[in-house]
Design an enzyme around this catalytic site. Sequence first.
Site, mmCIF file in Angstrom:
data_model
loop_
_atom_site.group_PDB
_atom_site.id
_atom_site.type_symbol
_atom_site.label_atom_id
_atom_site.label_comp_id
_atom_site.label_asym_id
_atom_site.label_seq_id
_atom_site.Cartn_x
_atom_site.Cartn_y
_atom_site.Cartn_z
ATOM 1 N N SER A 93 -39.247 7.792 2.521
ATOM 2 C CA SER A 93 -39.365 8.342 4.021
ATOM 3 C C SER A 93 -39.474 7.248 5.133
ATOM 4 O O SER A 93 -39.171 7.459 6.336
ATOM 5 C CB SER A 93 -40.502 9.427 3.936
ATOM 6 N N LYS A 112 -36.399 -0.977 0.950
ATOM 7 C CA LYS A 112 -36.157 0.430 0.923
ATOM 8 C C LYS A 112 -34.597 0.478 1.614
ATOM 9 O O LYS A 112 -33.809 1.174 1.424
ATOM 10 C CB LYS A 112 -37.103 1.394 1.033
ATOM 11 N N TYR A 141 -41.832 -3.748 1.486
ATOM 12 C CA TYR A 141 -41.597 -2.322 0.861
ATOM 13 C C TYR A 141 -40.510 -1.591 1.838
ATOM 14 O O TYR A 141 -39.582 -1.290 1.256
ATOM 15 C CB TYR A 141 -42.777 -1.355 0.852
#
Length: 249
Positions: free
Chosen positions: A144, A161, A157
């Site tokens: 998300s 993503k 991270y």
Amino acid sequence: MKKVLFLCGGSSDLGRTLIRRVYGEYDVILAHYCRHEEGLARLKEELEEEQGIRDRLVLLQGDLSSREDIARLTETCRQQEMMPTHFVYFPARQVKIEKFHKMKWEDMEADLSLQLRGAVLMLQQFLPAMAKGRYGKVVLTLSSCTAGTPPRYWTAYTTVKYAMLGLMKSLAAEYADKGVRVNGISPSMIDTEFVAGLPHLILEQNQAEHPLKRLARPEDVAGVIQMLLSEQGDYISGENILISGGSVM
């Protein structure tokens, strides 16, 4: 057509939950693990006893940050005539929370190696076979954090993503007319071992600020993946599906 699901990161909480949900829907489920075989082995025994279907769940060991292990895994599929028609990629390193100027490039490189390079090298072997058969389903696990404002101090991270998001959209565009559907799922924080290493205060704060006052559960996410892999997902391609319980809109 023989339906073969290859599940990268099958030993994770989310992987095992998905296997339990879809066990009767595939001729073969190839469940990859790196180090933690025990949970998968127990699940295999339970499912075989409950459903009376044996040899459907095949456990495959490999380090997806290793090019040699990836080559071995994909060659095993080819030699044993178990080329996947369905492919799900879960693997990720635990989030390391730190300020950008203190972040080590080696940490981001390790994330890129496991997630982006691992997915690329495996799909380079599997997608041509799916395209030849004019059928395939691929689901990549995003986050998300790829929608709205990402959390602070999650630079490595978040960056990886977004790279996975780019990969998903590019493959969806390239393979849609070949009968292959490529999509991503972007869950918010899931209550699994993956977040166990985060400070307890962060987990409490996340739950307190969440509209549903809880973290996502593996079941919340596995159901969406199951749909994307099924015939219900035949007209869904190139989508980044948010599973955030309303925390990201």
